[in-house]
Scaffold this active site. Structure first.
Site, PDB file in Angstrom:
ATOM      1  N   SER A   1       0.829  -1.197   0.000  1.00  0.00           N
ATOM      2  CA  SER A   1       0.000   0.000   0.000  1.00  0.00           C
ATOM      3  C   SER A   1       0.874   1.262   0.000  1.00  0.00           C
ATOM      4  O   SER A   1       1.587   1.502  -0.962  1.00  0.00           O
ATOM      5  CB  SER A   1      -0.961  -0.040   1.197  1.00  0.00           C
ATOM      6  OG  SER A   1      -1.951   0.960   1.075  1.00  0.00           O
ATOM      7  N   LEU A   2       0.875   2.041   1.064  1.00  0.00           N
ATOM      8  CA  LEU A   2       1.771   3.197   1.134  1.00  0.00           C
ATOM      9  C   LEU A   2       3.217   2.760   0.925  1.00  0.00           C
ATOM     10  O   LEU A   2       4.001   3.434   0.244  1.00  0.00           O
ATOM     11  CB  LEU A   2       1.626   3.899   2.487  1.00  0.00           C
ATOM     12  CG  LEU A   2       2.690   4.964   2.814  1.00  0.00           C
ATOM     13  CD1 LEU A   2       2.617   6.118   1.828  1.00  0.00           C
ATOM     14  CD2 LEU A   2       2.534   5.453   4.256  1.00  0.00           C
TER      15      LEU A   2
END
Length: 366
Positions: A82-83
């Site tokens: 994700s991030l």
């Protein structure tokens, strides 16, 4: 020591997480690979520090942190979820440019391509709405956020991470030379298969075409590689030569704007351009001492009109420093360089020439 034993797996956390998430990975990893989690500010041991809100700056700090821990010549793979995926993309670009570091792969999960922003935003929302939106993004709610005191401590970091992700813009549009592996769960409702496939733009994609019968004559199989890239593909050739055994090296590497595909998404070989061989590189021709002696004595024998052996003194056989080129016919092809005095002596014969600049003090150095 094997190649796997030399690999350092650099791990970047998802929003709200820290390096401790990856601690169990080292225990579960096969013998050899070293898990190297990145410790970002605002969490765990660095809780009192201000968290990043800009992914490019966060990756720059991660680069400094990681390179300080890597030995010279380290092989590295980068993982991010994700991030962590976009942080990993930025870090991978920096590691590829780092002398003494070999980036083998970028592995990402739970993330669309780095150029695709999220349509639904959570930044700026009131706490309750913000947490509800993050819960929808993540697909679960962390138990710590249910406690008011913990929620008050964690919200600033979580908001900073979400803002960092939602405002991310890649620092470079260029692809990585290292391969990218994008992972997506079969039932993932947050990242579609098409969004995960966007990561193909983040690396130089390639196809390999085999010509010949690998079962009947494996040695006669020809490998032609096609790489989606602009301009020079010398790095691709050098990387292949470094990582692949000789029998797997492609005979040619051809750059294409895009790989032609069939309606079913498979490589359309009929639409590939003709393979482009590499530009030939001049290779010095090795001459054995015996061949060189034979060639030189043959030249002197032709010039002097008598047999010349390797131990003969050419001056005793009639040769002088002023032996003129009349004894040596000019180069038949006309391509050999000439004596700079203007006579017809070709340099290939190594015949001394008495040029017009010769003085009474002796022959010219030519």
């Amino acid at each position: 020591m094997s190649a796997v034993e030399e690999t350092h797996l650099v791990c970047l956390p998802f929003a709200g997480a820290g390096a401790s998430f990856f601690t169990p990975w080292q225990d579960r990893a096969p013998e050899g690979p070293h898990v190297l989690p990145v410790r970002l500010p605002g969490r765990e041991q660095r809780f009192v520090e201000e968290p990043h809100t800009d992914a490019v700056r966060a990756a720059a700090e991660a680069h400094t942190q990681v390179t300080r821990q890597l030995p010279e010549g380290a092989r590295v793979a980068v993982f991010g979820h994700s991030l962590g995926a976009v942080l990993g993309f930025e870090l991978a670009h920096r590691l590829e440019a780092e002398p003494g570091v070999r980036l083998d792969a970028l592995v990402v999960s739970g993330a669309p391509g780095p150029w695709s922003g999220r349509a639904d935003r959570a930044s700026g929302l009131p706490d309750a709405e913000f947490l509800a939106r993050v819960r929808a993004f993540a697909g679960y709610a962390h138990p710590a956020l249910e406690h008011p005191e913990m929620r008050e401590l964690l919200l600033p970091l979580l908001r900073a991470d979400v803002r960092m992700h939602e405002t991310y813009r890649p620092a470079s549009d260029g692809p990585l030379a290292a391969p990218v592996l994008a992972l997506r769960g079969r039932d993932d409702e947050l990242v579609s298969a098409a969004e995960a496939a966007e990561w193909s733009r983040a690396t130089v994609t390639a196809a390999v075409v085999l010509s010949g019968d690998a079962f009947e004559d494996a040695a006669g199989v020809r490998i032609d590689a096609y790489v989606v890239a602009d301009g020079d593909i010398g790095d691709v050739r050098r990387r292949a030569a470094r990582l692949l055994p000789d029998h797997m090296l492609p005979a040619t590497v051809t750059a294409v704007a895009a790989l032609p595909l069939t309606p079913n998404g498979k490589l359309d070989r009929d639409r590939l351009p003709a393979p482009q061989p590499a530009k030939p590189v001049p290779v010095p021709v090795a001459v054995s001492p015996g061949d060189l002696v034979t060639a030189l004595t043959g030249v002197w024998g032709e010039v002097l009109g008598v047999p010349v052996g390797p131990d003969d003194n050419v001056f005793e056989l009639g040769g002088t420093p002023s032996t003129r080129s009349a004894s040596a016919p000019p180069c038949a092809s006309g391509a050999c360089p000439r004596c700079p005095c203007g006579c017809s002596t070709s340099i290939r014969r190594s015949v001394p020439c008495r040029g017009p600049w010769e003085t009474n003090e002796g022959p010219s150095p030519w």
